[in-house]
Design an enzyme around this catalytic site. Structure first.
Site, PDB file in Angstrom:
ATOM      1  N   ASP A   8       0.859  -1.185   0.000  1.00  0.00           N
ATOM      2  CA  ASP A   8       0.000   0.000   0.000  1.00  0.00           C
ATOM      3  C   ASP A   8       0.893   1.232   0.000  1.00  0.00           C
ATOM      4  O   ASP A   8       1.775   1.374   0.863  1.00  0.00           O
ATOM      5  CB  ASP A   8      -0.893   0.014   1.232  1.00  0.00           C
ATOM      6  CG  ASP A   8      -1.953  -1.076   1.203  1.00  0.00           C
ATOM      7  OD1 ASP A   8      -1.983  -1.843   0.224  1.00  0.00           O
ATOM      8  OD2 ASP A   8      -2.743  -1.159   2.159  1.00  0.00           O
ATOM      9  N   ASP A 129     -15.154  -3.052  -1.202  1.00  0.00           N
ATOM     10  CA  ASP A 129     -14.743  -2.807   0.175  1.00  0.00           C
ATOM     11  C   ASP A 129     -15.989  -2.599   1.018  1.00  0.00           C
ATOM     12  O   ASP A 129     -16.846  -1.779   0.677  1.00  0.00           O
ATOM     13  CB  ASP A 129     -13.842  -1.577   0.245  1.00  0.00           C
ATOM     14  CG  ASP A 129     -12.661  -1.671  -0.711  1.00  0.00           C
ATOM     15  OD1 ASP A 129     -12.140  -2.791  -0.889  1.00  0.00           O
ATOM     16  OD2 ASP A 129     -12.259  -0.646  -1.280  1.00  0.00           O
TER      17      ASP A 129
END
Length: 240
Positions: A8, A129
């Protein structure tokens, strides 16, 4: 099943967030290319990349770091975060990415996802998500009134390569993935599902595998950085 080590990217560095909060970022490396190369040396056969700044900005922000990773490794990589139009998809795929992940735009403009999947077969995934079963967008800053299953089913006939399902409350929390919800989604749709959020041990991977659901793989980040999940051991378990 495939293990996808996660990188990330925030402000050019490798970080992990706690439950998606940008203000709760732990920096693990300021050299994403070297970190990616290390994961590959440890046995990774895929990489999962996220442009966190891009997810909020709605356009690529950490492109330099992503390009460095692609130059330093020879395994396929998938990228999500700030990819919201055909031109950006085409640009990334032309630079060597194997697969792009469309999240917010899957809610805002599902027709674009279908068009992208048609133009780039096998190279477009949908990132779903979830916060308490509802889809979150804009870098998880906004929760919609759309359920995970309703969104996933919109793309059943679109030809998308995979769904990356993340339970936000588990992400970065080292508390294990939402096994039941992930398995239920994988059984409910024909699209391959990749588990994300909270995968932090061999036991977590075993639990996902033992459901018997048709999962494509699992993403893990913090546990690998912390040394609590060994890539080679994880790969052996998932292959066995």
């Amino acid at each position: 099943m495939i293990l996808y080590p996660a990188i990330d990217l925030k402000d050019g560095a490798c970080v992990r967030l706690f439950k998606g909060e940008m203000s709760q970022a732990t920096v693990f490396s300021d050299n994403p290319a070297a970190q990616a190369a290390s994961f590959v040396e440890q046995g990774a056969e895929w990489l999962h990349l996220v442009d966190l700044n891009g997810a909020f900005a709605g356009a690529p922000v950490n492109a330099e770091a992503v390009e460095g990773i692609l130059a330093a490794t020879n395994v396929p990589a998938q990228l999500g975060g700030g990819i919201r139009d055909i031109a950006t998809i085409e640009s990334w795929l032309s630079r060597g990415l194997r697969r792009v992940i469309l999240g917010t735009v899957a809610v805002r403009d599902p027709d674009l996802v279908r068009e992208a999947a048609r133009l780039f077969p096998g190279q477009v995934a949908v990132g779903i998500d979830a916060r308490e079963g509802m889809v979150a967008v804009e870098g998880w800053a906004e929760t919609t009134d759309i359920t995970v299953l309703d969104l996933a089913r919109q793309f059943e006939d679109a030809g998308v390569a995979a769904i990356i399902y993340t339970d936000i409350e588990r992400d970065g929390a080292m508390q294990g993935p939402n096994v039941a919800a992930t398995a239920a989604l994988a059984r409910a749709v024909s699209i391959p599902v990749i588990a994300s959020g909270g995968v932090s041990s061999l036991q977590d991977l075993a639990a996902l595998k033992e459901t018997g659901a048709p999962l494509n793989g699992a993403i893990s980040g913090r546990a690998i950085y912390d040394g609590k999940l060994d890539i080679a051991e994880a790969m052996e378990l998932l292959r066995g």
